[in-house]
Design an enzyme around this catalytic site. Sequence first.
Site, PDB file in Angstrom:
ATOM      1  CE1 TYR A  36      18.843  -5.805  30.832  1.00  0.00           C
ATOM      2  CE2 TYR A  36      20.535  -7.384  31.481  1.00  0.00           C
ATOM      3  CZ  TYR A  36      19.800  -6.741  30.495  1.00  0.00           C
ATOM      4  OH  TYR A  36      20.007  -7.059  29.171  1.00  0.00           O
ATOM      5  CD  GLU A  37      22.540 -10.135  37.804  1.00  0.00           C
ATOM      6  OE1 GLU A  37      23.278 -11.134  37.781  1.00  0.00           O
ATOM      7  OE2 GLU A  37      22.565  -9.281  38.709  1.00  0.00           O
ATOM      8  CG  LEU A  85       3.078  -1.160  34.757  1.00  0.00           C
ATOM      9  CD1 LEU A  85       3.748   0.182  34.505  1.00  0.00           C
ATOM     10  CD2 LEU A  85       1.660  -1.159  34.232  1.00  0.00           C
ATOM     11  CE  LYS A 112       8.898   0.054  37.346  1.00  0.00           C
ATOM     12  NZ  LYS A 112       9.752  -0.308  38.488  1.00  0.00           N
ATOM     13  NE  ARG A 133       3.875  -4.582  43.984  1.00  0.00           N
ATOM     14  CZ  ARG A 133       4.555  -4.724  42.843  1.00  0.00           C
ATOM     15  NH1 ARG A 133       4.056  -4.282  41.704  1.00  0.00           N
ATOM     16  NH2 ARG A 133       5.744  -5.264  42.845  1.00  0.00           N
ATOM     17  CE  LYS A 306      11.589  -2.461  35.774  1.00  0.00           C
ATOM     18  NZ  LYS A 306      12.069  -3.709  36.352  1.00  0.00           N
ATOM     19  CB  CYS A 400      48.841 -15.376  55.147  1.00  0.00           C
ATOM     20  SG  CYS A 400      47.592 -14.479  56.096  1.00  0.00           S
ATOM     21  CB  CYS A 403      50.006 -14.970  59.908  1.00  0.00           C
ATOM     22  SG  CYS A 403      49.597 -16.259  58.702  1.00  0.00           S
ATOM     23  CB  CYS A 423      45.965 -16.281  60.533  1.00  0.00           C
ATOM     24  SG  CYS A 423      45.970 -14.862  59.422  1.00  0.00           S
TER      25      CYS A 423
END
Length: 662
Positions: A36-37, A85, A112, A133, A306, A400, A403, A423
Amino acid sequence: MAVKSEPMKRAEELRKKLAYHSKKYYEDDAPEISDYEYDMMFRELKELEKEHPETSTPDSPTNRVGGKASEKFEKVTHTVRLGSLQDVFSFDELREFLSKIGGDREYSVEAKIDGLSVALRYEGGVLVRGATRGDGNVGENVTENLLTVKSIPHTIPYKGVIEVRGEVFMPRESFEKLNAEREKNGSALFANPRNAAAGSLRQLDPSVTATRGLDIFIFNLQYCDKTFSRHDETLDFIASLGMNVIPLRRTVRTVEDAVGFVKSIGGLREELPYDIDGAVVKANVLSERGIIGENAGTPKWAVAYKYPPEIKPTKLLDISVAVGRTGVLTPTAVLEPVRLAGTTVRAATLHNFGLINERDLRIGDTVFVRKAGDIIPEIIGADEKARSGNEEVYETPKYCPSCGEKVMREEDEAALRCTNSSCPAQLLRNIEYFASRGAMNIDGLGEAVVKLLVSECGVHDIADLYTLEADKVAQLDRMGKKSAEKLIYAIEASKERGLERLICALGIRHVGSSAAKALAARFKNIEALFSADENELTAIDDIGEVTAKNIVNFFSHPQTRILIDKFKACGVKTESDYAEEDASAKPFSGMTIVVTGTLPTMTREEANEFIERNGGKAGSSVSKKTSYVVAGSDAGSKLAKAQALSVPVIDEETLVRMAEGE
């Protein structure tokens, strides 16, 4: 030089991004963004080029299909082009497209499949060729691999010539089984079934492909020496030959019936045993296709709808925190399991702690989850209306979790970081990096061995490697006496690597081989780095303000003092080998030389060392100040930029001859 317009700048930016993501998807089988992006960027570029024709270029992605054929396989020129397409993303757009080509008529509507497109050619009833392809015109010959796909018949009861197009895919069950095996073996997991199918089909060893459980659906007749009048007739004929034809298909006679079946297919997505990413609507009567016509790169008689990315609600059960090699604390959402885009999701990335606050995420929230790039699960927000009041506001950690040291956030950086070089959470990756070829070059210290050394031999930091004894190492699983002796020899040999390699191996942020070399040349002894301030450091080439701050922070930490003292006690060389010499007398003095592509005999690292050894600077990017570009095979954008800027381009042999004074 003419100033570029904003449309021109945006078009160039989009083409660059699309080219990168197209390569990741089609050639590397390692997508980083969703379809999609990618489609949205592609659409923006297409519309931009339409509104501003001057922004269009011959090599624009809008004029091409997919990727290029890999050099690993024989290239195949397709008998009939395997085109793409036009995409639409709403039902209104679908209706508009179909209305433009005449409205109500016979349409074939098909699911699809989200896989890898291939062409199969049969002659005399025998499969003679199978190809990917590629760019639509030229693909890869993967016949041997396709012969391992059980649903592809090796022979068919038709003696003429026929070529069909289908989509190779990996069923969800096969995908989950494959990833479970890879996780068990410590291998990288495939991102999604499409990624796994593409990687499996392009294996150099067909026996590997045979184990992956691939399948195929045929969706088009590319060529046949038998004539047909309708598309659905061709699919029925192909099915009669024993081929696996796409099952989710229907012939309809109106635009609204086409839209309705597209919706129906979408409603089945979660129930299907394989992934689909859309539906295709085609003019069913073949003679009508010629009348409707084609665009420059796509047919007018077919369109792909899509489906939008899938979003689902689930519970945020907890937020866990992991510590990486460089000390970055990364939060991860622990979720109530939810089925999403073909896999069961139990965790989602939160990127950084700022995002938790920005989206006001609370433990116990109902959150909405999607897969970024259909790959990485992410939370897009919380359902605030569903809150009961018992949700827990998350507190950003001050210490952290591994550690217990205080964590810090650097200026202009969203990440929290643990700066303790000892660490435990960073230890495994620190040791692997310390032993890597560009650092101390200790052969035999792979991930599995490092884990054993930490768990069984008391290795608590990188300096402990130099206290290991061959007898104890030999007792480790799958080691033995010879392997242990070889490893200890490699560790001993690394003591003489010198200050430059040691500085690089310490893993100080932003300090790579180039910066390590500059530091070793300037300070001569590691002790001098304990008292170096930021002003001294930024006066050195290759050391900027951020890197200088990282160096000062690293050497001001008490654990670093302990680490260096242990190195010295074990006999690790902490002095520089650099002697004062007249750099101007060297053949590449004053030159910046950039290496690109694969050279015949040298690795990129060896070539850069060769350049620097002969007085030059090994550059990482090409500019007008670049003296030469050394180009090998598969040279890409750097070669193109060198040619555009008229920077001299040479090969490896010429580089060596220049160093010898020719």
